[in-house]
Write an enzyme that holds these catalytic residues in place. Structure first.
Site, short mmCIF file in Angstrom:
data_model
loop_
_atom_site.label_atom_id
_atom_site.label_comp_id
_atom_site.label_asym_id
_atom_site.label_seq_id
_atom_site.Cartn_x
_atom_site.Cartn_y
_atom_site.Cartn_z
N GLU A 137 0.84 -1.21 0.00
CA GLU A 137 0.00 0.00 0.00
C GLU A 137 0.87 1.25 0.00
OE1 GLU A 137 -2.57 -0.29 3.36
OE2 GLU A 137 -3.22 -2.30 2.84
N VAL A 138 1.89 1.27 -0.78
CA VAL A 138 2.83 2.39 -0.78
C VAL A 138 2.39 3.48 -1.75
CG1 VAL A 138 5.22 3.07 -1.16
CG2 VAL A 138 4.70 0.84 -0.19
#
Length: 95
Positions: free
Chosen positions: A75-76
């Protein structure tokens, strides 16, 4: 699927770590490449980032005896990385 307990999520879940570790997070920049006061994920181009992570995970592995830990990374947000001049000088192919 791996079951973990107490695992520390990394990179995309580390905003709170920035309050305790100077220069751990990537500074964000506006469209004119000026710092905007916000921070993104862990700064992967600083050597001390890796020293911090080594020490952190060594401690995690001592405290939590699980065989696996979840490192995150799914989830960067890449916005700050792409807008960072320092990051782009070393990583971006379009600059």
């Amino acid at each position: 699927m791996f079951l973990t307990s107490g695992g520390a999520a990394c990179v995309g879940h580390t905003f709170s770590w920035g309050y305790g570790q100077d220069h751990l997070l990537t500074p964000c920049y506006d469209y004119r490449y000026r710092p905007n006061g916000l921070f993104g994920p862990i700064n992967p181009i600083l050597r001390k980032t890796y020293g911090f992570l080594r020490r952190l995970f060594a401690e995690v592995m001592q405290v939590f005896r699980d065989r696996y830990i979840h490192l995150g990374g799914d989830e960067v947000p890449f916005d700050c990385w792409y807008a960072s001049l320092l990051f782009c000088r070393s990583q971006c192919t379009f600059v």
